[in-house]
Design an enzyme around this catalytic site. Sequence first.
Site, PDB file in Angstrom:
ATOM      1  CG  ASN A   1      37.528 -28.821 -40.052  1.00  0.00           C
ATOM      2  OD1 ASN A   1      37.537 -28.570 -41.248  1.00  0.00           O
ATOM      3  ND2 ASN A   1      38.843 -28.978 -39.519  1.00  0.00           N
TER       4      ASN A   1
ATOM      5  NE  ARG B   1      40.702 -25.049 -39.737  1.00  0.00           N
ATOM      6  CZ  ARG B   1      41.488 -25.816 -39.511  1.00  0.00           C
ATOM      7  NH1 ARG B   1      41.730 -26.685 -38.647  1.00  0.00           N
ATOM      8  NH2 ARG B   1      42.695 -25.308 -39.873  1.00  0.00           N
TER       9      ARG B   1
ATOM     10  CG  HIS C   1      48.511 -23.644 -40.057  1.00  0.00           C
ATOM     11  ND1 HIS C   1      49.648 -24.091 -40.313  1.00  0.00           N
ATOM     12  CD2 HIS C   1      47.618 -24.641 -40.232  1.00  0.00           C
ATOM     13  CE1 HIS C   1      49.842 -25.239 -40.782  1.00  0.00           C
ATOM     14  NE2 HIS C   1      48.554 -25.715 -40.809  1.00  0.00           N
TER      15      HIS C   1
ATOM     16  NE  ARG D   1      50.584 -30.441 -46.331  1.00  0.00           N
ATOM     17  CZ  ARG D   1      49.795 -29.443 -45.339  1.00  0.00           C
ATOM     18  NH1 ARG D   1      49.880 -28.165 -45.847  1.00  0.00           N
ATOM     19  NH2 ARG D   1      49.271 -29.732 -44.606  1.00  0.00           N
TER      20      ARG D   1
ATOM     21  CG  ASP E   1      53.787 -39.878 -35.567  1.00  0.00           C
ATOM     22  OD1 ASP E   1      54.831 -39.550 -34.513  1.00  0.00           O
ATOM     23  OD2 ASP E   1      52.757 -40.010 -35.349  1.00  0.00           O
TER      24      ASP E   1
ATOM     25  CD  GLU F   1      43.990 -25.067 -35.729  1.00  0.00           C
ATOM     26  OE1 GLU F   1      43.943 -24.482 -36.874  1.00  0.00           O
ATOM     27  OE2 GLU F   1      44.446 -26.047 -35.569  1.00  0.00           O
TER      28      GLU F   1
HETATM   29  P1  ADP Z   1      47.379 -31.564 -37.549  1.00  0.00           P
HETATM   30  O1  ADP Z   1      48.262 -30.942 -38.532  1.00  0.00           O
HETATM   31  O2  ADP Z   1      46.973 -32.913 -38.425  1.00  0.00           O
HETATM   32  O3  ADP Z   1      46.328 -30.895 -36.556  1.00  0.00           O
HETATM   33  P2  ADP Z   1      49.050 -32.190 -35.096  1.00  0.00           P
HETATM   34  O4  ADP Z   1      49.080 -30.638 -34.540  1.00  0.00           O
HETATM   35  O5  ADP Z   1      47.917 -32.989 -34.049  1.00  0.00           O
HETATM   36  O6  ADP Z   1      48.511 -32.350 -36.604  1.00  0.00           O
HETATM   37  O7  ADP Z   1      50.339 -32.830 -35.225  1.00  0.00           O
HETATM   38  C1  ADP Z   1      50.442 -34.046 -35.559  1.00  0.00           C
HETATM   39  C2  ADP Z   1      51.944 -34.614 -35.385  1.00  0.00           C
HETATM   40  O8  ADP Z   1      52.388 -34.296 -34.072  1.00  0.00           O
HETATM   41  C3  ADP Z   1      52.277 -35.977 -35.615  1.00  0.00           C
HETATM   42  O9  ADP Z   1      52.511 -36.353 -36.793  1.00  0.00           O
HETATM   43  C4  ADP Z   1      53.493 -36.246 -34.808  1.00  0.00           C
HETATM   44  O10 ADP Z   1      54.504 -36.400 -35.457  1.00  0.00           O
HETATM   45  C5  ADP Z   1      53.391 -35.045 -33.812  1.00  0.00           C
HETATM   46  N1  ADP Z   1      53.511 -35.452 -32.189  1.00  0.00           N
HETATM   47  C6  ADP Z   1      52.469 -35.689 -31.551  1.00  0.00           C
HETATM   48  N2  ADP Z   1      52.892 -36.020 -30.469  1.00  0.00           N
HETATM   49  C7  ADP Z   1      54.150 -36.172 -30.544  1.00  0.00           C
HETATM   50  C8  ADP Z   1      55.264 -36.341 -29.347  1.00  0.00           C
HETATM   51  N3  ADP Z   1      54.984 -36.630 -28.219  1.00  0.00           N
HETATM   52  N4  ADP Z   1      56.625 -35.951 -29.867  1.00  0.00           N
HETATM   53  C9  ADP Z   1      56.896 -35.741 -31.100  1.00  0.00           C
HETATM   54  N5  ADP Z   1      56.066 -35.441 -32.171  1.00  0.00           N
HETATM   55  C10 ADP Z   1      54.694 -35.683 -31.765  1.00  0.00           C
END
Ligand code: ADP
Length: 402
Positions: free
Chosen positions: A7, A95, A184, A245, A286, A388
């Site tokens: 990727n 990807r 996605h 976003r 986050d 993925e």
């Molecule tokens: P990406 O779109 O970058 O692949 P991910 O699918 O890894 O992202 O998701 C990242 C987000 O998941 C983080 O910003 C966080 O907000 C959320 N996240 C990860 N672990 C937890 C958790 N235990 N509880 C709530 N949110 C979580």
Amino acid sequence: MKLFIINSGSSSIKYQVIEMADETVLAAGLVERIGETCGRLKNIAFPETRNEQESVIEQPIPDHHSGMLLAIATLTDKDKGVIGHVSEIGAIGHRVVHGGEDFRGSMRITPAVIEVLQRNIPLAPLHNPANLDGIRVAMDIFSQVPQVAVFDTAFHQTMPPRAYLYAIPYALYETDRVRRYGFHGTSHWFVAKECARLLDKSLPECNLITIHLGNGCSMTAIENGCSVDTSLGMTPLEGLVMGTRSGDVDPALHLFLKQNKGMDLEAIDTLLNKESGLKGLCGMNDMRDIHKAAVAGHVRAKLAVEVQTYRIRKYIGAYMAVLGRVDGIVFTAGIGENDPIVRAESLKGMEAFGVRLDPEHNWLRTKEARCISAPDSTVRVFVIPTNEELAIAREMAQVLRD
Ligand code: ADP
């Protein structure tokens, strides 16, 4: 056969090596800060024992070519490597973010495919050139190895015109292909297949709503196994509230910001992509930090969760109306897989639509795919971890078999 999944971003290369015989991940890594003063490679090797062995290398990485060579040197390292020799790599999967209208499925990469990818650069000016860099470098280094492109947009190519057309002058679609594409796709397709398995049905028998909630967020309405509508649009900005976003806004906002704030289009684009969403509402993107702050009384952190989950609920209602019958709702990705509060809030008050959560199952902490709806819920609700890279590996295996 070992597959190398790549990727490639504008200054990074994310990769995995997967043994297809048993679908195990042998190594995963990230080469980042390519072109900066000091680059960085982090490689995690999973030997047969599943003990992780981490290597970090920090050195200048001038371009994608040297980044890829560094990753290969790490993967074949005599002590920490997971493959003896590069010749063990049987195929390479890339990807690719935007396949435009040209690709309804994954493609073996040929000069003609590369030409089409180049033509589609205006649709994804940030992502497609970086993906193409990765393809060119891999073709250069692995000239004898088959390479496959797997597109984020391909799964959504089954959408009907009523779902993908914007109500703007039709000529813009005809001349410039301005329309909804959705993204996605690999994730929505992967969890949809898993959901069909859990429902004990074939995918073409299923009507599903899949909800991918990570940093980027999107939802898809799936009818008889095919995507018929999705929330991301021509670019990955439309739809749900995401980490940074905005998702849906009034398109006239651009004019307002220009006239009242003196912003130019680039500044507005940055505002909507990088400074909006959860971050714009409460200063954090986050979800773990947002929940902690909300518990501590941060009013806008609580509001950000409310705005995000309200938008999800609106889209669920819309997609229920699109589909008529819904067999399953699936939550996936970082927030979807890990956040019982967001799941519960997103489905709040939907009992009249046949959606009823089992609170105990919703709050269960496990990495396993599972059903979290109550036994009397007519629409079943699932949490299904997305994967993925594995989806790309399976797609590649299929393309190479055909
Ligand atoms: P990406 O779109 O970058 O692949 P991910 O699918 O890894 O992202 O998701 C990242 C987000 O998941 C983080 O910003 C966080 O907000 C959320 N996240 C990860 N672990 C937890 C958790 N235990 N509880 C709530 N949110 C979580």
